[in-house]
Write a protein that holds these residues in place. Structure first.
Motif, short mmCIF file in Angstrom:
data_model
loop_
_atom_site.label_atom_id
_atom_site.label_comp_id
_atom_site.label_asym_id
_atom_site.label_seq_id
_atom_site.Cartn_x
_atom_site.Cartn_y
_atom_site.Cartn_z
N HIS A 347 -3.32 9.81 4.31
CA HIS A 347 -2.43 9.43 3.21
C HIS A 347 -2.49 10.46 2.08
CE1 HIS A 347 -2.15 5.54 5.21
NE2 HIS A 347 -1.22 5.18 4.35
N TYR A 884 -4.13 1.51 -0.54
CA TYR A 884 -4.02 2.92 -0.90
C TYR A 884 -3.29 3.06 -2.23
CZ TYR A 884 -5.34 4.32 3.87
OH TYR A 884 -6.02 4.52 5.06
N GLU A 887 2.06 6.64 -3.88
CA GLU A 887 2.33 8.07 -3.89
C GLU A 887 3.03 8.48 -5.19
OE1 GLU A 887 4.44 9.41 -0.51
OE2 GLU A 887 2.86 8.89 0.92
#
Length: 1056
Positions: A347, A884, A887
């Protein structure tokens, strides 16, 4: 009842000749001594005389009274002496008076001190031993077994340890004993005796704990019995075979290369039938303590080749259990599994790197190195070189040592890709008859070592040959570093001799790497010959770089030797050369890493405030992080004052100590100390603080990263009243209806200006107080701000860039883990990697060593055939807590501004013309441009905040949010961060269960409760496919790349 006001009458009875009166007096004094001890103290001599009179029958009573008097006087040694004379009248117990507790404590302390050395054991008073033994009996009777174990360990009474464990809950007490043995016992010799006892006790359980036995063998460095244990398990049923696999994986993850090679050598060769060795027959014998000239850089060798295609396979040939054990211990299987995990779950946010490159592209070459190192960290072990392939033109600007660092970074990216290591680095490795850049060739040799870190038996011969076949000091430098990292802790005498030959050439560049590599090869061996030769040469050479390499190498040789290293530490710390004193401090760090040893901490704190050399003081504070890495909560308290020191080197050391010990914990105390240091007046202190904050926050997101107290935000005031420029909601007046087109235009412009001022005001408020109180968001924003600041010092920018790489290391799927799993004090490769990484202060290429401290944080479940079955786990925590990070997205402000301006101008003119023509005020009022929501951004009429609108004019943020579930189901081969492990459970009635009692993540062997049913497997990515053809290389080269880079890519492609 008469209340006594004085003890004089009772004391006077002590002068009587009748023994019965004296006995009565002592009995009464014993009951009132706590009240009248000051008065009795004047006559304590009379009581002592009675005790010394052997003809007096109540001597013990006299001793007890005298002991209490001296206790109240604060004379504890005298009180203890008379308490021992009181015999059975002095009764130790757990719930007794303060007097008894104090004297028992003093008694135990004295007993422990006398039991510490063989010379003093013979001098122990039998009465003292009797009191301690009675204390053990009291603990057993009251069920306080852990307290008894603690006293027995301090007193080094193995017989009592065994007796206590057998009387209580054995499983619980053995776990406590194992933890206490590894964390509290400072004597290596006695610890080995306890570990031998643990092997015996674990083996005698109704269900022997073979995993715990293996941990004991690991700490005893007993490869022979570890191999025998594996053989024994392989002859049993499937469950025990799976258990053997789990033990082999655990040993491979934590043991040294030398230990693993010894286990493999002891096991029968593959496909050989093993024999049964009963565990009860195993007994362990404790082992005896034992700058270069500028070079031509115009060559046409590219720094990257296109990635190999991905091929997926679904099966393999079955192997015998013994073959599988050999495969596991060699590291090939675990490396392949981790490589596949990092590849499939990558990632990495390349936009972060891209923005950093754009901000720093035209500036110092130092930033080029920083970006290549950060790229290596972000993609460590993922085999993803996408960023490098997208930026070939920028990459081609690397020269000299920058090129060396960039090429070595490929080793970090492909770390663990041992089957394809040489093929990946083929274009850059030295080749006969072809002369390339020595910096690329040297960097590639270093990269090859990083790929095979701690598993270098396949490339040691190649690296040794490369070292012999060159006289170029840059290539020698890379070859030495490659040999050191590939052959870590192998103890290879032949490799050591080759490195010594390079050292004796007295080349500053090659000699520095040779000295460091000599230590890496001999990690933890305490090789006296090597230490003597290295120390002697350090005194003889005039090159500071060589001395510095030898200094760190010497410290690595004494890794985990604890008190066995004290003699060398004393010698080094007393040396007049500050670099060798620096070596002494790092020897303390390596010898006592993870022990929390008080003596080592005291030495480091003393040096941190007393040495005259700043480098030594910095090293002393940094070393506190290594010694205390198993107790990170203590570090902020210990370094708090040091972080405020007037000396910037001490402040820098405090930063690294916090980063090393608290890595991955998101500990708020550590972050609160580091936060002001990121704004320090000295650039290198800011550098250390930025990197340390990244270490502390690695693998944390905006939810799990903890919070910082928010400053008051002025925007709260705006909520009380409408913001400037808020559209009017009152009914239009008659005057407004008669406005002409020019007035409408002015009002629209005024409204736009008000919106602009409001936006500027909110932006200023954001700068005054952070938009978020979450540490992760604050730190990411701080990195970005520092990198974009053209006036920031290069050292601080370097720290911010490396911090970005550390924060998102390994595609956001690895953590910095110096602490081992349960039963393992510290991970050798991680501790050594971190220690060498801290030397980037002097030499930037050593930054790559931090990759050795990266540990994948995935759950990789394997069945008895070592395949990866599909199964689910339950994480009893909100999904957002361990998700996560989102982005990075590019801002779209320009597009919004363009649409708003165009629509507003056109609508205003059209509305004005219609007003003049029709004369209908109400219609004009309804279509007034300033009241129409024509812009995709407007201001909320209530809160004064910006609201984004969709194409239909509906507020986008008004969408209903679904309530987040309190748990999530995760699959095999999924990231599970360390702080998430306590929330992981197997499903009720799950087909698979872990053979380990404690779920620690990583590679987990599974027992199948339904072996007759079909198994659904997860396909394993085959990253060992052959490289792409040269044509594919040309096709993969971006059009924007420099022509010379493109031609080099095709010209130097490896031959098919």
């Amino acid at each position: 009842m008469v209340h006594l006001t004085s003890a004089a009458g009772v004391i006077s009875l002590l002068d009587e000749s009748d023994e019965r009166l004296k006995t009565f007096a002592l009995t009464q004094l014993n009951t009132i001594v706590d009240q009248f001890w000051a008065e009795i103290a004047d006559s304590v001599t009379k009581i002592e005389i009675l005790y010394e009179d052997e003809g007096f029958k109540q001597r013990e009573l006299a001793a007890l009274v005298a002991s209490k008097v001296y206790y109240h006087l604060g004379e504890y040694d005298e009180s203890l002496t008379f308490a021992l004379g009181a015999g059975k009248l002095f009764e130790p117990s757990l719930n007794s008076s303060e007097y008894v507790e104090t004297i028992v404590s003093k008694c135990i302390d004295k007993y422990v001190a006398l039991r510490a050395t063989p010379e003093t054991i013979a001098t122990i008073d039998p009465r003292l031993e009797n009191v301690v033994q009675r204390m053990f009996n009291v603990c057993h009777a009251d069920g306080e077994y852990k307290q008894a174990l603690g006293i027995a360990l301090e007193a080094q009474r193995l017989d009592v340890v065994e007796e206590t464990v057998l009387k209580g809950n054995q499983n619980e007490l053995l776990t406590y004993l194992m933890d206490a043995t590894l964390a509290l016992i400072s004597s290596l010799e006695f610890r080995n005796k306890v570990l031998n006892l643990l092997v015996k006790l674990y083996g005698n359980l109704a269900e022997p704990d073979y995993i715990a036995c293996a941990i004991c063998y690991f700490h005893l460095n007993d490869a022979i019995h570890a191999a025998a244990l594996l053989q024994n398990l392989l002859t049993k049923d499937d469950y025990h075979v799976i258990l053997a696999y789990q033990i082999a994986f655990d040993l491979e993850a934590n043991a040294t290369q030398e230990f693993l090679l010894n286990v493999i050598a002891t096991l029968p060769p593959p496909t050989t039938t093993s024999t049964t060795i009963p565990l009860s027959s195993l007994s362990v014998t404790s082992p005896a303590p034992a700058g270069g000239d500028a070079m031509d850089t115009d060559e046409q060798t590219p720094l990257i080749q296109p990635a190999s295609p991905l091929v997926v396979t679904t099966g393999g040939n079955p192997s015998s259990p013994l073959d599988q054990i050999h495969k596991i211990l060699s590291g090939s299987l675990s490396i392949k599994l981790h490589l596949d995990f990092l590849y499939r779950t990558n990632h990495t946010d390349l936009l972060i790197l891209k923005q950093t490159r754009i901000a720093l592209e035209s500036r110092s070459a130092v930033f080029h190195s920083a970006i290549t190192v950060a790229n290596g960290f972000m993609n460590a072990g993922t085999t993803s070189d996408e960023f490098l392939r997208q930026n070939l033109e920028w990459l081609a600007k690397a020269t000299n040592w920058t090129k060396f660092t960039a090429t070595a970074g490929l080793g970090v990216i492909h770390k663990g890709h041992i089957s394809r290591g040489k093929a990946v680095l083929g274009p850059y490795l030295p080749r006969d008859g072809i002369s390339g850049s020595p910096y690329s060739e040297g960097g590639s040799l270093f990269a090859l070592g990083l790929i095979h870190a701690n598993h270098g038996h396949d490339v040691m011969e190649y690296l040794t040959a490369a070292l012999k076949n060159t006289q170029n000091e840059v290539i020698q430098h890379g070859a030495c570093l490659g040999l050191g990292v590939a052959g870590m802790a192998s103890g290879s005498e032949a490799t050591y001799e080759e490195l010594k030959n390079v050292l004796f050439t007295d080349s500053a560049v090659a000699g520095e790497a040779a000295g460091l590599a000599m230590g890496l090869i001999n990690i933890g061996t305490a090789n006296a010959k090597a230490i003597e030769e290295m120390l002697q040469y350090a005194h003889e050479t005039q090159h500071e770089k060589i001395i510095r390499g030898l200094a760190i190498g010497i410290s690595l040789i004494m890794y985990a030797k604890e008190e066995a290293a004290d003699g060398l530490i004393e010698q080094l710390c007393a040396d007049k050369d500050p670099i060798l004193r620096y070596s002494g401090i790092y020897t303390v760090a390596m010898a006592y890493s993870g022990t929390s040893n008080n003596k080592a901490i005291a030495r480091l704190l003393h040096v941190a405030v007393s040495d005259v050399n700043d480098d030594v003081r910095r090293a002393a504070v940094t070393s506190l992080g290594f010694v205390l890495l198993r107790t990170p909560s203590q570090v902020p308290r210990i370094v708090q004052l040091l972080a405020e020191s007037y000396n910037p080197h001490v402040r820098y050391g405090a930063c690294l100590a916090l980063g090393i010990a608290c890595a991955g914990t998101a500990m708020s105390e550590a972050l609160e100390l580091l936060d002001p240091l990121t704004k320090d007046s000295v650039d290198f202190v800011r550098q250390g603080a930025l990197m340390a904050m990244a270490m502390v926050l690695v693998q944390h997101n905006e939810v799990s990263g903890g919070g910082k107290a928010a400053a008051p935000v002025a925007a709260t005031k705006a909520a009380a009243a409408p913001a400037a420029g808020t559209p009017a909601v009152a009914a239009p007046s008659g005057k407004e209806e008669k406005k002409d087109a020019q007035d409408l235009k002015k009002e629209a412009e005024a409204k736009k200006e008000a919106e602009r001022k409001e936006a500027e005001k909110k932006e200023a408020e954001k700068k005054e107080a952070p938009a978020s109180t979450n540490w992760v968001e604050i730190v990411r924003k701080r990195f970005e701000t520092i990198i974009k600041d053209k006036y920031e010092e290069p050292m601080a920018i370097f720290g911010a860039v490396l911090g970005q790489g550390i924060l998102d290391a390994g595609g956001r799927n690895v953590t910095i883990s110096l602490r081992g799993p349960a039963g393992i004090s510290a991970r050798m490769s991680a501790v050594v990697g971190m220690a060498v990484f801290t030397q980037f202060w002097y030499w930037y290429p050593l930054s790559h060593f931090l990759s050795l401290a990266f540990t994948p944080t995935g759950v990789i479940g394997l069945n008895k055939d070592l395949n990866i079955p599909k199964f689910d786990l339950i994480s009893n925590a909100r999904p957002s807590l361990f998700a996560y990070p989102p982005e990075t997205k590019l801002p779209e402000t320009k597009e919004i501004e363009k649409v708003a301006t165009a629509v507003l101008s056109t609508t205003a003119k059209a509305a004005a013309r219609k007003k003049v023509k029709d004369g209908d005020a109400m219609e004009v009022e309804e279509k007034k441009p300033e009241d129409s929501l024509v812009s995709p951004m407007t201001i909320d009429s209530v809160g004064g905040s910006f609201v984004l609108l969709d194409s239909e004019g509906n507020p986008e943020d008004k969408k209903k949010k679904k309530k987040e579930p309190s748990f999530e189901v995760i699959e095999n081969m999924t990231r599970v961060v360390p702080s998430q492990l306590k929330f992981i459970k197997f499903k009720e009635g799950s087909r698979y269960v872990a053979v380990k009692k404690t779920f620690t993540g990583g590679i987990v062997l599974l027992h199948d409760k339904k072996p007759d049913e079909a198994v659904e497997l997860i396909a394993v990515s085959n990253l060992d496919a052959p490289p792409a053809a040269a044509a594919a290389a040309a096709a993969a080269t971006p059009a924007a790349a420099a022509p010379e880079a493109a031609s080099a890519s095709s010209a130097t492609a490896p031959p098919s």
